[in-house]
Write an enzyme that holds these catalytic residues in place. Structure first.
Site, mmCIF file in Angstrom:
data_model
loop_
_atom_site.group_PDB
_atom_site.id
_atom_site.type_symbol
_atom_site.label_atom_id
_atom_site.label_comp_id
_atom_site.label_asym_id
_atom_site.label_seq_id
_atom_site.Cartn_x
_atom_site.Cartn_y
_atom_site.Cartn_z
ATOM 1 N N ASP A 1 0.851 -1.188 0.000
ATOM 2 C CA ASP A 1 0.000 0.000 0.000
ATOM 3 C C ASP A 1 0.887 1.238 0.000
ATOM 4 O O ASP A 1 1.680 1.451 0.922
ATOM 5 C CB ASP A 1 -0.891 -0.024 1.239
ATOM 6 C CG ASP A 1 -1.769 1.226 1.354
ATOM 7 O OD1 ASP A 1 -1.861 1.981 0.361
ATOM 8 O OD2 ASP A 1 -2.319 1.459 2.445
ATOM 9 N N GLY B 1 8.650 6.265 -0.846
ATOM 10 C CA GLY B 1 8.050 4.977 -1.156
ATOM 11 C C GLY B 1 8.994 3.824 -1.408
ATOM 12 O O GLY B 1 8.550 2.747 -1.830
ATOM 13 N N ARG C 1 24.345 -3.091 13.261
ATOM 14 C CA ARG C 1 24.919 -1.762 13.467
ATOM 15 C C ARG C 1 24.138 -1.127 14.609
ATOM 16 O O ARG C 1 22.912 -1.137 14.620
ATOM 17 C CB ARG C 1 24.805 -0.937 12.182
ATOM 18 C CG ARG C 1 25.412 0.467 12.263
ATOM 19 C CD ARG C 1 24.360 1.495 12.607
ATOM 20 N NE ARG C 1 24.837 2.876 12.453
ATOM 21 C CZ ARG C 1 24.130 3.936 12.813
ATOM 22 N NH1 ARG C 1 22.922 3.796 13.337
ATOM 23 N NH2 ARG C 1 24.612 5.139 12.636
ATOM 24 N N ASP D 1 22.990 1.946 16.802
ATOM 25 C CA ASP D 1 22.809 3.394 16.763
ATOM 26 C C ASP D 1 23.157 4.029 18.115
ATOM 27 O O ASP D 1 22.846 3.481 19.168
ATOM 28 C CB ASP D 1 21.350 3.701 16.398
ATOM 29 C CG ASP D 1 21.118 5.177 16.157
ATOM 30 O OD1 ASP D 1 21.787 5.736 15.269
ATOM 31 O OD2 ASP D 1 20.257 5.762 16.838
ATOM 32 N N GLU E 1 27.931 2.793 16.380
ATOM 33 C CA GLU E 1 27.986 4.153 15.840
ATOM 34 C C GLU E 1 28.642 5.038 16.896
ATOM 35 O O GLU E 1 27.983 5.613 17.757
ATOM 36 C CB GLU E 1 26.593 4.685 15.506
ATOM 37 C CG GLU E 1 26.657 6.060 14.835
ATOM 38 C CD GLU E 1 25.437 6.944 15.090
ATOM 39 O OE1 GLU E 1 25.355 7.993 14.427
ATOM 40 O OE2 GLU E 1 24.609 6.601 15.946
ATOM 41 N N HIS F 1 24.117 8.570 5.592
ATOM 42 C CA HIS F 1 22.826 9.244 5.715
ATOM 43 C C HIS F 1 22.876 10.398 6.709
ATOM 44 O O HIS F 1 21.985 11.244 6.728
ATOM 45 C CB HIS F 1 21.749 8.246 6.143
ATOM 46 C CG HIS F 1 21.894 7.767 7.550
ATOM 47 N ND1 HIS F 1 22.926 6.955 7.962
ATOM 48 C CD2 HIS F 1 21.150 8.011 8.664
ATOM 49 C CE1 HIS F 1 22.809 6.705 9.252
ATOM 50 N NE2 HIS F 1 21.744 7.328 9.710
ATOM 51 N N ARG G 1 19.655 12.526 1.120
ATOM 52 C CA ARG G 1 18.787 11.350 1.128
ATOM 53 C C ARG G 1 17.806 11.364 -0.043
ATOM 54 O O ARG G 1 16.674 10.908 0.064
ATOM 55 C CB ARG G 1 18.021 11.271 2.458
ATOM 56 C CG ARG G 1 18.925 11.211 3.685
ATOM 57 C CD ARG G 1 18.137 11.213 4.981
ATOM 58 N NE ARG G 1 19.029 11.227 6.142
ATOM 59 C CZ ARG G 1 18.613 11.226 7.409
ATOM 60 N NH1 ARG G 1 17.313 11.216 7.671
ATOM 61 N NH2 ARG G 1 19.482 11.249 8.404
#
Length: 579
Positions: free
Chosen positions: A155, A181, A334, A336, A365, A431, A480
């Site tokens: 969806d 998306g 990873r 955070d 991180e 990112h 991004r």
């Protein structure tokens, strides 16, 4: 001789085992100290030291802008050691350097009190290089921005931005709510592309249920977000990746949860009567900084901080990793904001995971010095933002020249133990940062020089999605953007060169597992990587000038802008040689 520069510390990155009977010993002096002729390590098994001493000459293996680092590897039948250093000076005199001081004479009969000692090498305390991820090339994906499946299985009513990468009209306030998306099915469709690129492992930013596009505020740790395809799509992605020999690294957020997490909602409703009150870092009176009754990540109201000192929290959060390891087969994690989580938790976490998978790979991180986290009982690797900093300071900010750059990345090599260095996750961007190529004025050859250093340097190189097609972007959200699948660069010689650089890790085992030396030769950066079977030399010229390399020898494996007939590096060029 500069006595203040002399330094050694046992049971540290100056003395540590790389196997149960192999010990690396490092001694630091002032750089180019003209008074020093040589340095020797005097050693033996501890209980034999007073009877007999062995001597091994040490060699300068690296230098930074202040110091030389002498090193040797000592092998002993019984894995314990008593030792000290003998500094031989050019005037014929010598000094002994030991744990309790320094002198011209030394009483070896009292060495058990005054010398350095490594009491016993226990296998569980040795930092070994991770066998599963040894030398791998890692590719980082921000799932909402990589690839959107077109099958209709998911969806997409939540999508509120077009995939057009020029559609960046959202402001700083709502950037977390901009959804393009991308999903896990789309990533699965592109696995053959990543295999062809030379990727060994994929690091996905969080995919569990969350209200944001980045998913770092998690409301359900055991549920893959439906906008990415849910748990079924995640399992299929891991399985298909494994069929192609690609590993999956999952991003875990254990510093904080979302304020919509059921545990925190119960705290908000019932206060101190909640069974979860001590699951979070609550306070008795409002914090002056933000007026909240709890600590959070960076004062963000909807990211309350877990109390990872609580054994129940430790058990709960660890069960998340165990679930995705055992049920989905992920290969690594990873972590955070790892440096804000308690050491006590990471020790518990590592011990639980190693019982299930001895080769599980755990990356923290940590943007700062991470030595205390990198002992074998917590994790083996961190995202190497100090390497990132050195690359930006030399290539983009131009804070120093090549000699200082060489010093900087040599300094990094002495920051951690060798096998930790071999597992660092090295990066040019992510990112969380602007894109590296954005600031090179379109100079792809210069960018390829940086990429060559990244691939050649010791550790695991990380490629941020889109780097291979030279995507641009400042800070979030511009770093991004949606992956430019219509980029003109896919069919270009520059993209092919990028792939060829990545594939050096497939062709040259020395780049995956070998030792390293970094120096400046004829105004070019020279990186030497070697194993017992192979030696590779990489010469990089990241400046706008010609550099002659008349003395070099070896088989040319790959080059860019290199005049092979005249052995000359043209502006913004490199050559890779196997000897």
């Amino acid at each position: 001789m500069n006595l203040h520069a002399l330094y050694h510390l046992n049971d540290s990155n100056y003395c540590y085992p790389i196997d149960t009977n192999k010990i690396v010993v490092v001694f630091r002096t002032q750089k180019n100290d003209e008074d020093i002729e040589s340095i020797e390590c005097i050693y033996n098994i501890s209980h034999r030291f007073y009877l007999k001493r062995l001597v091994k000459k040490m060699e300068v293996v690296r230098s930074d802008n202040l110091f030389d680092y002498y090193e040797t590897v000592i092998e002993l039948e019984i894995p314990n050691m008593q030792y000290l250093f003998k500094i031989n000076m050019k005037n014929g005199k010598h000094l002994y350097f030991y744990d309790c001081g320094m002198s011209e004479d030394y009483d070896f009969n009292t060495g058990y009190l005054t010398g350095f000692r490594l009491p016993f090498v226990n296998k569980n305390d040795v930092v070994f290089q991770n066998e599963r991820f040894k030398g791998d090339v890692v590719y980082q994906i921000f799932p909402d921005r990589f690839k959107k499946c077109e099958t209709g299985e998911i969806d997409k009513s939540y999508v509120n931005r077009t995939w057009d990468t020029n559609d960046l009209k959202w402001n700083k306030d709502d950037k977390r709510q901009a959804f393009l998306g991308g999903d896990l099915i789309g990533i699965k469709e592109k696995l053959p592309y990543l295999k062809d690129l030379g990727i060994d492992a994929i690091y996905l930013t969080p995919v569990t249920e969350s209200s944001s596009n980045h998913k770092y505020n998690i409301s359900n740790y055991f549920k893959i977000d439906e906008m990415f395809g849910g748990n079924k799509a995640y399992k299929e992605l891991v399985e298909e990746a494994h069929k192609l020999g690609i590993k999956i690294i999952m991003d875990l957020v254990y510093n904080h949860s979302d304020n919509r997490h059921p545990f925190f909602l119960d705290v908000l409703k019932n206060g101190k009567k909640s069974p979860y009150y001590d699951y979070y870092c609550m306070v008795d009176k409002p914090l002056k900084a933000n007026g909240m009754m709890y600590h959070s990540f960076c004062d963000v109201k909807d990211m309350p901080k877990w109390n990872t000192n609580n054994p129940k929290v430790q058990e709960y959060l660890t069960s998340v990793a165990l679930y995705f390891k055992q049920e989905y087969g992920v290969d690594g994690f990873r972590l955070d904001v790892a440096n804000e989580v308690s050491h006590d938790f990471w020790i518990y976490f590592k011990n639980a995971l190693k019982k299930v998978d001895k080769d599980i790979f755990i990356i923290g991180e940590n943007w700062d010095y991470a030595h205390e986290f990198l002992n074998n009982n917590q994790f083996e690797s961190v995202m190497n933002y100090q390497f990132y900093l050195a690359m930006w300071e030399y290539f983009i900010w131009k804070k120093y020249g090549l000699a200082e750059f060489s010093n900087r990345i040599n300094w990094l090599l002495n920051r951690y133990k060798l096998n930790n260095a071999k597992m660092m996750l090295n990066l040019l961007d992510s990112h969380d940062t602007p894109r590296f190529y954005n600031y090179l004025d379109g100079n792809i050859d210069k960018y390829l020089c940086a990429e060559t250093i990244l691939i050649s340097y010791i550790g695991l190189p990380m490629i941020y999605y889109g780097n291979e097609i030279f995507m641009k972007g400042e800070g979030d959200p511009y770093n991004r953007r949606g992956m430019e699948w219509d980029s003109k660069y896919f069919d270009s010689k520059e993209h092919q060169m990028f792939k060829d650089i990545v594939h050096l890790r497939k062709k040259l085992n020395a780049l995956r597992t070998g030792n390293i030396k970094v120096e400046v030769v004829n105004e070019a950066l020279k990186i030497t990587r070697w194993t017992d079977e192979e030696t590779v030399e990489i010469y990089v010229n990241a400046e706008n000038k010609n550099i002659s390399l008349n003395e070099i020898k070896g088989e040319v494996i790959l080059s860019n802008n290199y005049d092979i007939n005249n052995k000359t590096l043209k502006p913004y060029s490199f050559v890779v040689l196997r000897k």
